[in-house]
Scaffold this active site. Structure first.
Site, PDB file in Angstrom:
ATOM      1  N   GLU A  49       0.819  -1.211   0.000  1.00 12.85           N
ATOM      2  CA  GLU A  49       0.000   0.000   0.000  1.00 12.85           C
ATOM      3  C   GLU A  49       0.854   1.262   0.000  1.00 12.85           C
ATOM      4  OE1 GLU A  49      -3.621  -1.787   2.715  1.00 12.85           O
ATOM      5  OE2 GLU A  49      -1.761  -1.188   3.683  1.00 12.85           O
ATOM      6  N   ASP A 109      -7.890  -4.993   8.685  1.00 16.35           N
ATOM      7  CA  ASP A 109      -7.445  -3.771   8.002  1.00 16.35           C
ATOM      8  C   ASP A 109      -7.279  -3.962   6.507  1.00 16.35           C
ATOM      9  OD1 ASP A 109      -5.247  -5.403   8.056  1.00 16.35           O
ATOM     10  OD2 ASP A 109      -3.862  -3.948   8.908  1.00 16.35           O
TER      11      ASP A 109
HETATM   12  P1  NAD Z   1       2.342 -10.496  13.545  1.00 18.17           P
HETATM   13  O1  NAD Z   1       2.223 -11.464  12.417  1.00 18.17           O
HETATM   14  O2  NAD Z   1       3.688 -10.154  14.067  1.00 18.17           O
HETATM   15  O3  NAD Z   1       1.462 -10.990  14.791  1.00 18.17           O
HETATM   16  C1  NAD Z   1       0.157 -11.482  14.652  1.00 18.17           C
HETATM   17  C2  NAD Z   1      -0.106 -12.515  15.733  1.00 18.17           C
HETATM   18  O4  NAD Z   1      -1.478 -12.922  15.648  1.00 18.17           O
HETATM   19  C3  NAD Z   1       0.740 -13.783  15.592  1.00 18.17           C
HETATM   20  O5  NAD Z   1       1.480 -13.981  16.776  1.00 18.17           O
HETATM   21  C4  NAD Z   1      -0.298 -14.887  15.358  1.00 18.17           C
HETATM   22  O6  NAD Z   1       0.074 -16.124  15.962  1.00 18.17           O
HETATM   23  C5  NAD Z   1      -1.523 -14.272  16.036  1.00 18.17           C
HETATM   24  N1  NAD Z   1      -2.801 -14.851  15.624  1.00 18.17           N
HETATM   25  C6  NAD Z   1      -3.219 -15.202  14.374  1.00 18.17           C
HETATM   26  N2  NAD Z   1      -4.483 -15.697  14.438  1.00 18.17           N
HETATM   27  C7  NAD Z   1      -4.872 -15.610  15.732  1.00 18.17           C
HETATM   28  C8  NAD Z   1      -6.056 -15.953  16.427  1.00 18.17           C
HETATM   29  N3  NAD Z   1      -7.114 -16.473  15.784  1.00 18.17           N
HETATM   30  N4  NAD Z   1      -6.132 -15.740  17.763  1.00 18.17           N
HETATM   31  C9  NAD Z   1      -5.065 -15.225  18.422  1.00 18.17           C
HETATM   32  N5  NAD Z   1      -3.898 -14.907  17.829  1.00 18.17           N
HETATM   33  C10 NAD Z   1      -3.806 -15.099  16.497  1.00 18.17           C
HETATM   34  O7  NAD Z   1       1.588  -9.178  13.036  1.00 18.17           O
HETATM   35  P2  NAD Z   1       1.684  -7.678  13.644  1.00 18.17           P
HETATM   36  O8  NAD Z   1       2.736  -6.906  12.951  1.00 18.17           O
HETATM   37  O9  NAD Z   1       1.670  -7.745  15.142  1.00 18.17           O
HETATM   38  O10 NAD Z   1       0.292  -7.111  13.119  1.00 18.17           O
HETATM   39  C11 NAD Z   1      -0.921  -7.601  13.667  1.00 18.17           C
HETATM   40  C12 NAD Z   1      -2.070  -7.142  12.805  1.00 18.17           C
HETATM   41  O11 NAD Z   1      -2.219  -5.725  12.913  1.00 18.17           O
HETATM   42  C13 NAD Z   1      -1.902  -7.434  11.321  1.00 18.17           C
HETATM   43  O12 NAD Z   1      -3.131  -7.937  10.826  1.00 18.17           O
HETATM   44  C14 NAD Z   1      -1.574  -6.096  10.710  1.00 18.17           C
HETATM   45  O13 NAD Z   1      -1.995  -6.013   9.369  1.00 18.17           O
HETATM   46  C15 NAD Z   1      -2.352  -5.169  11.615  1.00 18.17           C
HETATM   47  N6  NAD Z   1      -1.857  -3.796  11.696  1.00 18.17           N
HETATM   48  C16 NAD Z   1      -2.781  -2.811  11.739  1.00 18.17           C
HETATM   49  C17 NAD Z   1      -2.361  -1.491  11.867  1.00 18.17           C
HETATM   50  C18 NAD Z   1      -3.373  -0.397  11.973  1.00 18.17           C
HETATM   51  O14 NAD Z   1      -3.031   0.770  11.886  1.00 18.17           O
HETATM   52  N7  NAD Z   1      -4.625  -0.725  12.208  1.00 18.17           N
HETATM   53  C19 NAD Z   1      -1.001  -1.181  11.916  1.00 18.17           C
HETATM   54  C20 NAD Z   1      -0.069  -2.223  11.901  1.00 18.17           C
HETATM   55  C21 NAD Z   1      -0.521  -3.536  11.797  1.00 18.17           C
END
Ligand code: NAD
Length: 349
Positions: free
Chosen positions: A65, A236
């Site tokens: 993005e 997101d």
């Molecule tokens: P990451 O991959 O480091 O961590 C995600 C975690 O979620 C992993 O540890 C995984 O095991 C866990 N997980 C997956 N399915 C699950 C479930 N059903 N129940 C519990 N845990 C589960 O990712 P990250 O960098 O920490 O990002 C997390 C999310 O936040 C991503 O989806 C990312 O796109 C989103 N994000 C959003 C914003 C925003 O501004 N809203 C900003 C950054 C990241």
């Protein structure tokens, strides 16, 4: 900032290494608080920004993005990806870099890593919003999804909202163990949990921050009672949601920029005209935030370009007088601006 023709424009570049040093130099809690102040200040002048949903390029495994905005004086953009399968390959789900430019000349004034900065600005935004919407005296947060964002989310809630306990759950116990270890000696009570139901016990703030490119149901209807604030971070992207639709129907929903959130947020599950409140209007006092103790408030966070712009502004201001940037030669500077070809002679062997 207008440059004289004779000045060689070098663009400060903040590498990942320099960003880590800057965070230690300022202190993470201070940085989260100050960044929230920058974001808050920019949300108060919402109307002065160009706004557009981010430009997304989807593939079966992720998304890339571009997130641009301008306030008429500065222009910023972020490049960011989201690839949930990456962690299994030893790569980050989210990586980013960004640039700030001077609108008067079009010249860049900052290039920086934004992977750490995205985690900081996302956490600062979550906590700034929770400060407005969470029930009074919220002390306990459930943190579901204990990946890269989780410690930043938790520490921002400690610094800005004053939580004292975090209850951790992840489908991968190693992620929970990592998060619990990283949060040692922060003064928080850390409670690893075996189920999401256990994690939300007694919590006034429910943060969902999982990564899975599907319509997941991290919070089901029967898990969420009255009087909580849901900080929904991981839904997101089209086809990537976390919150059951019946919870959305029982909640008052707050968003960043509706045209983007309706495409990407958990509210993609709802009708296009489902009422939502723009968070900037709560901050300016135009719209209400939490109006009763029993209400379920839900921040459907997707991450908006103005938050990145604020973070870029913050870094531009903070690196002044520090050694935490490298001057980059990324702008051509021919002696005669129209003689770009002639500039080639400088590098003749
Ligand atoms: P990451 O991959 O480091 O961590 C995600 C975690 O979620 C992993 O540890 C995984 O095991 C866990 N997980 C997956 N399915 C699950 C479930 N059903 N129940 C519990 N845990 C589960 O990712 P990250 O960098 O920490 O990002 C997390 C999310 O936040 C991503 O989806 C990312 O796109 C989103 N994000 C959003 C914003 C925003 O501004 N809203 C900003 C950054 C990241």
């Amino acid at each position: 900032m207008t440059l004289l023709p004779s000045e060689k424009a070098l663009v400060p570049f903040v590498s990942v290494d320099h960003m880590m040093q800057l965070i230690h130099h300022i202190g993470l809690p201070t940085m989260l608080r100050e960044m929230a102040d920058y974001i808050h200040a920019d949300f108060l002048r919402w109307d002065s920004f160009d706004k557009t949903p981010r430009v997304a390029s989807h593939s079966p495994v992720g998304v890339i993005e571009l997130m641009p905005t301008s306030d008429g004086e500065a222009y910023g953009f972020k490049y960011v990806n989201g690839h949930p399968k990456n962690t299994a390959e030893g790569l980050q789900t989210v990586t980013a870099f960004g640039l700030l430019a001077d609108v008067a000349t079009g010249y860049p004034v900052l290039l920086t890593e934004m992977t750490l900065l995205t985690a900081l600005r996302t956490a600062a935004t979550s906590a700034m919003v929770a400060r407005e919407l969470a029930p009074n005296n919220a002390k306990v947060m459930a943190m579901i999804g204990n990946g890269a964002q989780s410690e930043f989310q938790t520490l921002a809630m400690q610094e800005l909202v004053g939580i004292q306990e975090v209850r951790l759950f992840d489908t991968d116990p190693q992620a929970t163990a990592k998060c619990a270890k990283n949060l040692e000696r922060t003064g928080l009570t850390i409670t690893p949990c075996n189920t999401p139901e256990d994690a939300i016990q007694g919590a006034q703030i429910l943060t969902t921050c999982t990564a899975d490119k599907r319509n997941a149901t991290i919070l089901r209807g029967n898990m969420v009672g009255a009087g909580v604030h849901i900080n929904a971070i991981g839904g997101d992207c089209p086809g990537k949601t976390e919150i059951a639709a019946d919870i959305l129907h029982r909640s008052d929903i707050f968003v960043e920029f509706p045209p983007q959130t309706r495409i990407e947020g958990d509210i993609q599950q709802l009708a296009d005209d489902h009422p939502v409140t723009e968070i900037w209007k709560v901050l300016t006092g135009g719209d209400s935030g939490r109006t009763s103790a029993d209400q379920i408030t839900l921040f459907d966070s997707v991450g908006f370009a103005i938050e990145d712009f604020s973070a870029l502004r913050y870094i531009r201001d903070k690196i002044v007088g520090t050694p935490y940037s490298t001057p980059l030669d990324m702008l051509a500077d021919p002696d005669d601006p129209r003689d770009l070809f002639g500039m080639l002679h400088r590098a003749k062997p």
